[in-house]
Design a protein around this motif. Structure first.
Motif, mmCIF file in Angstrom:
data_model
loop_
_atom_site.group_PDB
_atom_site.id
_atom_site.type_symbol
_atom_site.label_atom_id
_atom_site.label_comp_id
_atom_site.label_asym_id
_atom_site.label_seq_id
_atom_site.Cartn_x
_atom_site.Cartn_y
_atom_site.Cartn_z
ATOM 1 N N GLU A 141 34.855 38.760 44.764
ATOM 2 C CA GLU A 141 35.087 37.660 45.699
ATOM 3 C C GLU A 141 36.221 36.847 45.121
ATOM 4 O OE1 GLU A 141 32.065 35.693 47.634
ATOM 5 O OE2 GLU A 141 30.704 37.403 47.608
ATOM 6 N N VAL A 142 37.153 36.463 45.968
ATOM 7 C CA VAL A 142 38.340 35.754 45.502
ATOM 8 C C VAL A 142 38.422 34.365 46.121
ATOM 9 C CG1 VAL A 142 39.637 37.883 45.067
ATOM 10 C CG2 VAL A 142 39.784 36.799 47.307
ATOM 11 N N THR A 143 39.138 33.494 45.443
ATOM 12 C CA THR A 143 39.390 32.155 45.962
ATOM 13 C C THR A 143 40.467 32.255 47.041
ATOM 14 O OG1 THR A 143 41.177 31.693 44.408
ATOM 15 C CG2 THR A 143 38.910 31.161 43.683
ATOM 16 N N PRO A 144 40.634 31.227 47.841
ATOM 17 C CA PRO A 144 41.705 31.277 48.844
ATOM 18 C C PRO A 144 43.084 31.523 48.214
ATOM 19 C CG PRO A 144 40.201 29.492 49.360
ATOM 20 C CD PRO A 144 39.789 30.042 48.022
ATOM 21 N N ARG A 145 43.360 30.890 47.080
ATOM 22 C CA ARG A 145 44.662 31.086 46.415
ATOM 23 C C ARG A 145 44.791 32.507 45.899
ATOM 24 N NH1 ARG A 145 49.739 31.070 46.204
ATOM 25 N NH2 ARG A 145 50.671 30.825 44.164
ATOM 26 N N GLN A 146 43.735 33.048 45.302
ATOM 27 C CA GLN A 146 43.771 34.431 44.831
ATOM 28 C C GLN A 146 44.002 35.399 45.988
ATOM 29 O OE1 GLN A 146 39.941 34.583 42.845
ATOM 30 N NE2 GLN A 146 40.915 34.570 40.825
ATOM 31 N N GLU A 147 43.372 35.113 47.130
ATOM 32 C CA GLU A 147 43.551 35.982 48.296
ATOM 33 C C GLU A 147 44.992 35.945 48.785
ATOM 34 O OE1 GLU A 147 40.934 37.228 52.051
ATOM 35 O OE2 GLU A 147 41.328 35.063 51.939
ATOM 36 N N GLU A 148 45.575 34.772 48.781
ATOM 37 C CA GLU A 148 46.974 34.612 49.186
ATOM 38 C C GLU A 148 47.891 35.443 48.274
ATOM 39 O OE1 GLU A 148 49.903 30.846 48.813
ATOM 40 O OE2 GLU A 148 47.995 30.428 49.824
ATOM 41 N N VAL A 149 47.656 35.357 46.981
ATOM 42 C CA VAL A 149 48.450 36.113 46.006
ATOM 43 C C VAL A 149 48.194 37.611 46.150
ATOM 44 C CG1 VAL A 149 48.704 36.577 43.533
ATOM 45 C CG2 VAL A 149 48.636 34.233 44.348
ATOM 46 N N LEU A 150 46.952 37.980 46.369
ATOM 47 C CA LEU A 150 46.585 39.387 46.541
ATOM 48 C C LEU A 150 47.322 40.006 47.712
ATOM 49 C CD1 LEU A 150 44.796 41.779 45.730
ATOM 50 C CD2 LEU A 150 42.969 40.776 47.062
ATOM 51 N N LYS A 151 47.371 39.295 48.815
ATOM 52 C CA LYS A 151 48.072 39.810 49.996
ATOM 53 C C LYS A 151 49.580 39.855 49.781
ATOM 54 C CE LYS A 151 44.538 38.496 53.345
ATOM 55 N NZ LYS A 151 44.175 37.611 54.445
ATOM 56 N N ALA A 152 50.126 38.801 49.185
ATOM 57 C CA ALA A 152 51.571 38.739 48.966
ATOM 58 C C ALA A 152 52.038 39.734 47.902
ATOM 59 C CB ALA A 152 51.985 37.319 48.568
ATOM 60 N N GLY A 153 51.183 40.008 46.919
ATOM 61 C CA GLY A 153 51.576 40.885 45.821
ATOM 62 C C GLY A 153 50.980 42.269 45.882
ATOM 63 N N GLU A 154 50.545 42.675 47.057
ATOM 64 C CA GLU A 154 49.868 43.968 47.220
ATOM 65 C C GLU A 154 50.678 45.143 46.660
ATOM 66 O OE1 GLU A 154 47.694 46.484 50.807
ATOM 67 O OE2 GLU A 154 48.794 44.650 51.270
ATOM 68 N N GLU A 155 51.959 45.194 46.961
ATOM 69 C CA GLU A 155 52.799 46.310 46.498
ATOM 70 C C GLU A 155 52.992 46.289 44.989
ATOM 71 O OE1 GLU A 155 56.466 46.835 48.636
ATOM 72 O OE2 GLU A 155 55.469 46.516 50.561
ATOM 73 N N ILE A 156 53.194 45.099 44.437
ATOM 74 C CA ILE A 156 53.380 44.979 42.987
ATOM 75 C C ILE A 156 52.097 45.397 42.272
ATOM 76 C CG2 ILE A 156 53.751 43.345 41.082
ATOM 77 C CD1 ILE A 156 55.535 41.732 43.015
ATOM 78 N N LEU A 157 50.968 44.938 42.768
ATOM 79 C CA LEU A 157 49.683 45.305 42.164
ATOM 80 C C LEU A 157 49.459 46.815 42.237
ATOM 81 C CD1 LEU A 157 47.581 42.320 43.509
ATOM 82 C CD2 LEU A 157 48.026 42.821 41.090
ATOM 83 N N ALA A 158 49.803 47.410 43.364
ATOM 84 C CA ALA A 158 49.654 48.862 43.515
ATOM 85 C C ALA A 158 50.540 49.607 42.519
ATOM 86 C CB ALA A 158 49.979 49.281 44.945
#
Length: 172
Positions: free
Chosen positions: A45-62
């Protein structure tokens, strides 16, 4: 550790962190992130800020080996992580997302991911290592580009010269 010119006190966490940080960067430079698929996905479960970063950084994380997919409102399934992550997957993902969220400029996210992965995965201070593990750690540290500091800038070792030691024991 004993060296030709004195004694070295080595911070095993800082040393291992330096080794892992350079390893992660080298893998990224070769576009060869080592990935570990999970037998069972881990729910986070993520915080709203973590979710924002997760969506924005999806390609980098992958690119680093994370496979994370939505699974409800601010809930995600982690299906794969970089091979460097050996345990506490949910904690590691949270640390990476927090580290990314502390950086305003997305260009610096890659550095923050590598830093967070290295720190999370490094041996802990006080963790007992075997003699062979210590030797291996020192050998690997010697091979790094910047062996004297961890990625945060803290020293990995302190050197006491032979003359310093002689003075301390009143043998000068």
């Amino acid at each position: 550790a004993e060296g030709p010119d004195g004694l070295y006190l080595i911070d095993q966490h800082a040393a291992h962190e330096r080794i892992l940080f350079e390893e992660v960067h080298a893998q990224q430079a070769r576009s060869e992130a080592e990935v570990q698929g999970l037998l069972e996905p881990v729910t986070i479960e993520v915080t709203p800020r973590q979710e924002e970063v997760l969506k924005a950084g999806e390609e980098i994380l992958a690119a680093y080996g994370f496979a994370i997919e939505p699974f409800g409102q601010r809930t995600y399934l982690v299906r794969a992580v970089p091979a460097i992550v050996k345990e506490k997957v949910a904690e590691a993902v949270g640390e990476v997302l927090d580290s990314m969220s502390s950086e305003r400029d997305a260009k610096d996210w890659e550095h923050r991911i590598a830093l967070s992965l290295a720190c999370h995965s490094a041996v802990r201070a006080g963790q007992v290592l075997s003699q062979e593990e210590v030797r291996q750690l020192v050998r690997e540290l010697e091979q790094t580009e910047l062996p004297l500091t961890c990625p945060h800038g803290r020293p990995t070792m302190i050197r006491f010269s032979s003359s310093q030691l002689e003075r301390e024991f009143g043998r000068d």
